[in-house]
Every structure is written in structure tokens, then in C-alpha cells.
Design a protein around this motif. Structure first.
Motif, PDB file in Angstrom:
ATOM      1  N   ASP A 352     -26.423 -32.002 -31.006  1.00  0.00           N
ATOM      2  CA  ASP A 352     -25.024 -32.336 -29.730  1.00  0.00           C
ATOM      3  C   ASP A 352     -23.368 -32.068 -30.023  1.00  0.00           C
ATOM      4  O   ASP A 352     -23.070 -30.986 -29.228  1.00  0.00           O
ATOM      5  CB  ASP A 352     -25.826 -33.611 -28.441  1.00  0.00           C
ATOM      6  CG  ASP A 352     -27.086 -33.515 -27.224  1.00  0.00           C
ATOM      7  OD1 ASP A 352     -26.856 -32.527 -27.149  1.00  0.00           O
ATOM      8  OD2 ASP A 352     -26.585 -34.586 -27.422  1.00  0.00           O
ATOM      9  N   THR A 355     -23.038 -28.840 -31.376  1.00  0.00           N
ATOM     10  CA  THR A 355     -22.423 -28.305 -29.770  1.00  0.00           C
ATOM     11  C   THR A 355     -21.728 -27.920 -29.420  1.00  0.00           C
ATOM     12  O   THR A 355     -21.064 -27.123 -29.384  1.00  0.00           O
ATOM     13  CB  THR A 355     -23.435 -27.851 -29.119  1.00  0.00           C
ATOM     14  OG1 THR A 355     -25.081 -27.633 -29.551  1.00  0.00           O
ATOM     15  CG2 THR A 355     -23.319 -27.047 -27.427  1.00  0.00           C
ATOM     16  N   ARG A 358     -18.277 -25.939 -31.227  1.00  0.00           N
ATOM     17  CA  ARG A 358     -18.948 -25.067 -31.992  1.00  0.00           C
ATOM     18  C   ARG A 358     -18.173 -24.408 -30.782  1.00  0.00           C
ATOM     19  O   ARG A 358     -17.110 -23.483 -30.313  1.00  0.00           O
ATOM     20  CB  ARG A 358     -20.148 -24.017 -32.134  1.00  0.00           C
ATOM     21  CG  ARG A 358     -20.380 -23.928 -33.380  1.00  0.00           C
ATOM     22  CD  ARG A 358     -22.377 -23.886 -33.164  1.00  0.00           C
ATOM     23  NE  ARG A 358     -22.891 -23.751 -34.765  1.00  0.00           N
ATOM     24  CZ  ARG A 358     -23.830 -23.397 -35.021  1.00  0.00           C
ATOM     25  NH1 ARG A 358     -25.242 -23.972 -34.047  1.00  0.00           N
ATOM     26  NH2 ARG A 358     -24.351 -23.781 -36.172  1.00  0.00           N
ATOM     27  N   ASN A 359     -18.466 -24.801 -29.108  1.00  0.00           N
ATOM     28  CA  ASN A 359     -18.061 -24.754 -28.229  1.00  0.00           C
ATOM     29  C   ASN A 359     -16.456 -24.711 -28.136  1.00  0.00           C
ATOM     30  O   ASN A 359     -15.416 -24.349 -27.780  1.00  0.00           O
ATOM     31  CB  ASN A 359     -18.700 -25.056 -27.753  1.00  0.00           C
ATOM     32  CG  ASN A 359     -19.912 -24.231 -26.958  1.00  0.00           C
ATOM     33  OD1 ASN A 359     -20.369 -23.339 -27.490  1.00  0.00           O
ATOM     34  ND2 ASN A 359     -20.770 -25.707 -26.640  1.00  0.00           N
TER      35      ASN A 359
END
Length: 646
Positions: A352, A355, A358-359
Motif C-alpha cells: 500500500d 502504491t 508512486r501515485n
């Protein structure tokens, strides 16, 4: 200022600022401008000025706004829970305006009561007080020239030399109770000082509001509020504005890895573990005794990403340095066997958090492509500074902690023993181009009993300063951007103390003032020579001339810019012995001018050099067919520029 009269319950009514689209994006975790709608915002309803409040507390049974305007009476200003399953409570309170002090009185489903600061507050009370303040962020910026050109200033192939600052201890006012300078007082001194030293950027240790000064800002509660210790939000804007007008980029430390457990903060916010994981094996960081964000929750990711974008948007910040990224990436970070839970694949990576990072980077570079993100990542996690679409984390740059440890370890050795540790000083080149690296000599290296940088250097006082000048010269010649903590530029002797200012008085002594002049000239030279920055992250920008002469503890290398004419030779002598008639290979013949010498008497050195330059002879050295016959100063670094006139 705020109204202090009692207001009737009827003065609170539903006046939503949130659209259905806002709620949809919030629940999806893809609204990254939450600060525009959540928190407190001044509006006018039916001709009446007041403040709209909105807070996310999905598991609360009741939420009220309490403050100086209603004498902290929770019965007067209850908020309404939206009926769209967003978990947002909101309402409008008339005549509450800028400056009003408030908290949310939150009643959990089991009847427990907690008074919480606003997670989206733009301003807080002066610590140790903990309430939020209604505030507006209007400000007339005067940095249009900087903002128009900062994309070029922040590019990866531009010079980047960073001065790291802890605002509370850079300078203090002894005659006024040893207090810190305010943001506006700092604006009078700091920009000019950094400009005089020719640094390109300043990096502030965290200025997000934090309850404990001794955490240096790394235990944040106010992710949208600059600490009130030094002034108002507009005062901080003025400091950033002034730095920009001096041509200095502003990087801010930002901490999305953990948060403190203070009662008024994010922890157990609505009577449940809302922002953090409920299981302590995931939600508690034992090393720092703080809570870990639940990156799997959409709203939490949106909260953090909104905070990051907020500083770039409202405060014109040029870059964010993310603290303790390694603690986010590994589920077992700082934990013993049995104290952590593996991911769905049975391994230790926090999927998590990956992610989220990266976002986050994708959102920052999409909306603010002229800024940069920096990762303090202390492990060998691959592709930290590579795009997310090729498997990286998407950061612009990464701190090179390996270089820092090896280099300081090498320099702490007696020069007579350095030949046995030669690999430490050359190993970094093997991986120097695997990431976009920053070379950090940060606050972490001068606290907790580690002593000052000058104190790490061996030998008598002259040798200590010569070693430190050599260290900086080697560092500025080495591929990678540069970061130096405040006080290290003039060789502060005592360890950094957050409740004392720097040892400015030592600048009266020639060795200290000479070191400061060396840093000033290093930065000036660095910024003027494309060879030292254009190809920091490309093997074409670096070539060893000699890295194998461990017995003499001498290394030499060439740096190159895009233009073949932009070529510099760097020669480092890591021993206190003058090397006469020392042969160093060079890639071509002609005259090589000695353009920088750390042993110059101006800097406190002994004056050993090469009379301005040397003509390359057709004598092979190493793999080169030309060479220079040099006189190497003791504990010195020399820079030569190809083709400069004889």
C-alpha cells in the motif's frame, strides 16, 4: 478577529461547500485538493459572514465545534453528518472569522469524548497550546520571475547545492530570552546569507506544526499549517517569497511516514483508528513511538497527497524531501521477529505504501512539473528515482546514504591508515549512476553524540580544517547534487543543539572564516562549470584517471559536461604529505589551469600549488597518453580546467 459572544444553536446550519463530485472523489481517494473544502473556510451565507467547518469522522456519534467564540461549549455548535456515507460532518457558524480559536469535540460511539485539532487547519495556536485557528491564505506574491524560471533551476541537469536549515536554531536572540528568530526576521538575514554562500537551494527541516519542539518537526500534527512558533502563515510566505527574490529555491521536509500520539492530533481521531492501522504490528512504529498511516485507506492517501500539493500550491515550495521512506517501504522496519505482519504475498514490502508513493509522485510531477521530490531512503531499494511506470517509486532524487557513511568513515581514519580503507572512498562510483543521487552531510551526522563534522576529522587543528576542506572539495567534485547542514560551512566545533544558535562567534578566527570562504568559492565555481552538474546521473560525465594508488591515498578523475570542451580534472591527496612530481593522466594535451586549490592560504592552507597551471606532456599515465606533473598539497584537492590560457 473572532466574535466572543455566545451564539445560539440556530447559528449553526447546513451550508455545504461539498458537491457530489467532491464526495465521490474523496471516497475514491483521488481528490488531492481536499484543503479547499475540508477544514475551516470563511464564506458568506444569506449576507452573513462566517465560517464553514467540515471534518472527516465517520465513526463518531456526534461532532461539535468548540472555541473562544462559544466559550468552548459543545452544546452550542453541533455539526451535521452528511447522509452520503462519506463520514463528513459539516456546518456553518455565523460571525466566526479569521483568528478564531477552535477544536472539534468528538464523541465516539462508545461515548468517549476527545477534543481534536482540525486535520486541515491552516494555522494553529502557538505551542504548547494546541487549538486550531480559522485562517485565510491571501498573500500578494512578488516572486513571479522565480516562478517563471524555476523549472530550469530545478532540472536534474542544473546545479543543485542545498543548505539545510533548522529555523529555530540558525540564529537566536540572546538578549530576548534566547528566542528563535521569526519568519520575517529570518527573511532579513537568511536569504542574503545563503546567496552570499552561493547555495542554489535551502532545505527546511519540517515546519509543519508539531507539538514537541525537540522532535525538530519530524512528529507532525498539522499537515496544512506552518508552525506558529515563528509567525503566521503569511509570515512564512514572506520568507519563501524573499528567498525566491534572491534566486534561492525552497525545499521543505515533509513527513508522511508517521505521526505522534498527542491527544489533540490524528491518533484515534473519531474513537477508532481512522488515520492509522488498528493492529500495532502495522500501526505503531516502535523506534519513534509514533503511529503509522494506513496507506490502504483511500481517504488517508488523499489526505496526505493533498498536504503535499498544498505546500507547492499555497506556499510556492519548490521541492519536498520525504523523511524516513525506508520505514514506509518495509513492514518489518524497526521490528523484531513476530512484531510485524507480512503482505498478501507473504513478504515484507508494504504494498500500500509503494502504491501511495508512486501515485503521490505522479500527482506532484503532473501538477507541478517544475518542482522536485527527494527521498531519504537508507536501503538499497531499487529504482527509487525512476518513474513509476517502469517499476520505480517516481522520486526525482534520492539521498545517497551509502556515500555519506563510507566517506565519513574514511575521513575519520588517521591519514596514515587510509591506504587500508581505500575502497571506501572509491566504491560509491560503482553505483553512482543507478539513482539520481544527492550527497548529504545533514543534521543527522552532527547530533546524538556524533559530534560536529570538524570534530570527526583526525589530526591537529590545521589538519582537521584541511581534511574538511578536502572533504568538501571531493564532495563537490563527485557526481551528485550537494547538501550541507548549517554550521558545517564554517566548521562549528560543538555538536548541533536545537535550543542554541550556531557558533557564529568562531568566524572571527581565520581557520573558520577560511573554511566558509572555501564553501562560498566552491559553490560559485560549481555553479559556473557545467562539467560539475550537467551529467551528474550519466556515466559519460565521469571518468577515473587513477583510483588504484591506495599506497599514496591519491585519486584523480575527470568530470564532463555535454560540451566536450567542458572538462575538469579533480585530484585529491588524502594524506598530510606534499607529493612532488606526481604524475596524473589527462585525456588530452595542452594547458590545464589550476582553477581551485583547497590549500590556498586564503582558505587557511599552506599555499602548495602549481603556479596557476601545467602543460600536459606526451607521457602515458594509466590509460591516458598525456599527463600532468603536479605538486599535490597536503590534505588538499585541486581542480584543473582544460584549455584555459597559459
Amino acid at each position: 478577529m473572532s466574535t466572543t459572544t455566545n451564539l445560539p444553536v440556530e447559528a449553526v446550519f447546513h451550508a455545504s461547500q461539498l458537491t457530489d463530485l467532491d464526495i465521490y472523489l474523496f471516497k475514491q481517494g483521488s481528490d488531492f485538493r481536499l484543503y479547499e473544502k475540508l477544514g475551516s473556510h470563511g464564506i458568506t451565507v444569506d449576507g452573513v459572514k462566517g465560517t464553514h467547518f467540515a471534518v472527516w469522522a465517520p465513526n463518531a456519534s456526534a461532532v461539535s465545534v468548540i472555541g473562544d467564540f462559544n466559550h468552548w461549549d459543545a452544546a452550542l455548535n453541533a455539526l451535521h453528518l452528511r447522509d452520503d456515507e462519506s463520514g463528513i460532518w459539516e456546518g456553518f457558524i455565523a460571525e466566526v472569522t479569521v483568528g478564531a480559536i477552535y477544536k472539534y469535540r468528538i464523541v465516539s460511539r462508545d461515548g468517549k469524548i476527545a477534543d481534536k485539532g482540525d486535520p486541515f487547519a491552516f494555522c494553529s495556536e502557538m505551542p504548547p497550546l494546541t487549538a486550531s485557528r480559522v485562517w485565510e491564505l491571501d498573500y500578494a506574491w512578488n516572486d513571479a520571475d522565480w516562478m517563471a524560471q524555476r523549472g530550469e533551476k530545478n532540472r536534474l541537469n542544473a546545479p543543485c547545492s542545498i543548505y539545510e536549515v533548522h529555523l529555530g536554531s540558525w540564529r537566536r536572540v540572546q538578549e530576548d530570552g534566547n528566542r528563535s528568530l521569526t519568519y520575517r526576521e529570518l527573511a532579513e538575514w537568511l536569504p542574503r546569507y545563503i546567496a552570499d554562500l552561493n547555495f542554489t537551494h535551502v532545505e527546511f527541516m519540517p515546519l509543519t506544526e508539531h507539538p514537541f519542539y525537540g522532535s525538530w518537526g519530524y512528529q507532525t500534527v498539522g499537515y496544512f499549517a506552518p508552525t506558529a512558533r515563528y509567525g503566521t502563515p503569511q509570515d512564512f510566505m514572506f520568507l519563501v517569497d524573499t528567498l525566491h527574490q534572491h534566486g534561492i529555491g525552497v525545499i521543505m521536509d515533509w513527513v508522511p511516514s508517521h505521526f505522534p500520539s498527542d491527544a489533540h492530533g490524528l491518533g484515534y481521531f473519531d474513537g477508532t483508528h481512522l488515520f492509522e492501522h488498528a493492529d500495532p504490528r502495522q500501526g505503531f512504529q516502535p523506534e519513534w513511538h509514533s503511529s503509522i498511516f494506513n496507506y490502504g485507506r483511500h481517504e488517508v492517501r488523499a489526505f496526505l497527497t493533498s498536504s503535499a500539493l498544498f505546500w507547492l500550491d499555497k506556499y510556492h515550495i519548490d521541492g519536498l524531501r520525504l523523511d524516513a521512506v525506508a520505514s514506509m517501504l518495509y513492514l518489518d522496519y524497526g521490528r523484531k521477529e513476530g512484531e510485524w505482519i507480512s503482505n498478501r504475498n507473504g513478504s515484507r514490502e508494504n504494498l500500500d505504501a509503494i502504491t501511495f508513493l508512486r501515485n503521490l509522485n505522479e500527482a506532484i510531477y503532473r501538477d507541478y512539473p517544475d518542482t522536485q521530490t527527494f527521498a531519504e531512503e537508507s536501503t538499497a531499494w531499487p529504482m527509487v528515482s525512476r518513474p513509476g511506470n517502469v517499476g520505480g517509486l517516481g522520486f526525482g532524487l534520492k539521498w545517497n546514504m551509502g556515500w555519506m557513511h563510507d566517506t565519513l568513515g574514511y575521513f575519520s581514519e588517521d591519514p596514515l591508515n587510509r591506504k587500508y580503507h581505500h575502497a571506501q572512498i572509491i566504491f560509491s562510483i560503482w553505483y553512482a549512476f543507478s539513482e539520481n543521487f544527492v550527497l548529504p552531510l545533514s543534521h543527522d551526522e552532527v547530533v546524538y553524540g556524533k559530534g560536529s563534522l570538524i570534530g570527526k576529522m583526525p589530526g591537529d587543528e590545521w589538519q582537521q580544517f584541511a581534511n574538511l576542506r578536502l572533504l568538501y572539495g571531493y564532495m563537490w567534485g563527485h557526481p551528485g547534487k550537494k547538501l550541507l547542514f548549517m554550521g558545517c560551512e564554517f566548521g562549528q566545533k560543538r555538536e548541533w543543539q536545537h535550543d542554541e544558535d550556531l557558533e557564529w562567534e568562531v568566524l572571527q578566527y581565520p581557520m573558520h572564516s577560511g573554511l566558509r570562504r572555501w564553501v562560498e568559492d566552491l559553490n560559485r565555481f560549481y555553479r559556473s562549470e557545467a562539467a560539475l552538474y550537467q551529467q551528474d546521473f550519466n556515466r559519460d560525465g565521469f571518468q577515473w584517471m587513477d583510483c588504484n594508488y591506495a599506497e599514496k591515498s591519491v585519486v584523480s578523475f575527470v568530470r564532463r559536461g555535454y560540451n566536450p570542451d567542458d572538462t575538469l580534472l579533480v585530484v585529491c591527496n588524502f594524506t598530510p604529505v606534499v607529493r612532488e612530481n606526481y604524475l596524473v593522466g589527462v585525456p588530452s594535451g595542452g594547458y590545464w589551469q589550476e582553477v581551485l586549490n583547497s590549500d590556498t592560504e586564503l582558505y587557511g592552507g599552506s599555499g602548495v600549488g602549481n603556479f596557476g597551471g601545467v602543460e600536459a606532456g606526451p607521457v602515458s599515465a594509466g590509460e591516458m597518453f598525456h599527463s600532468l606533473m603536479l605538486r599535490l598539497p597536503p590534505l588538499g584537492v585541486l581542480f584543473f580546467k582544460q584549455g584555459s590560457g597559459s
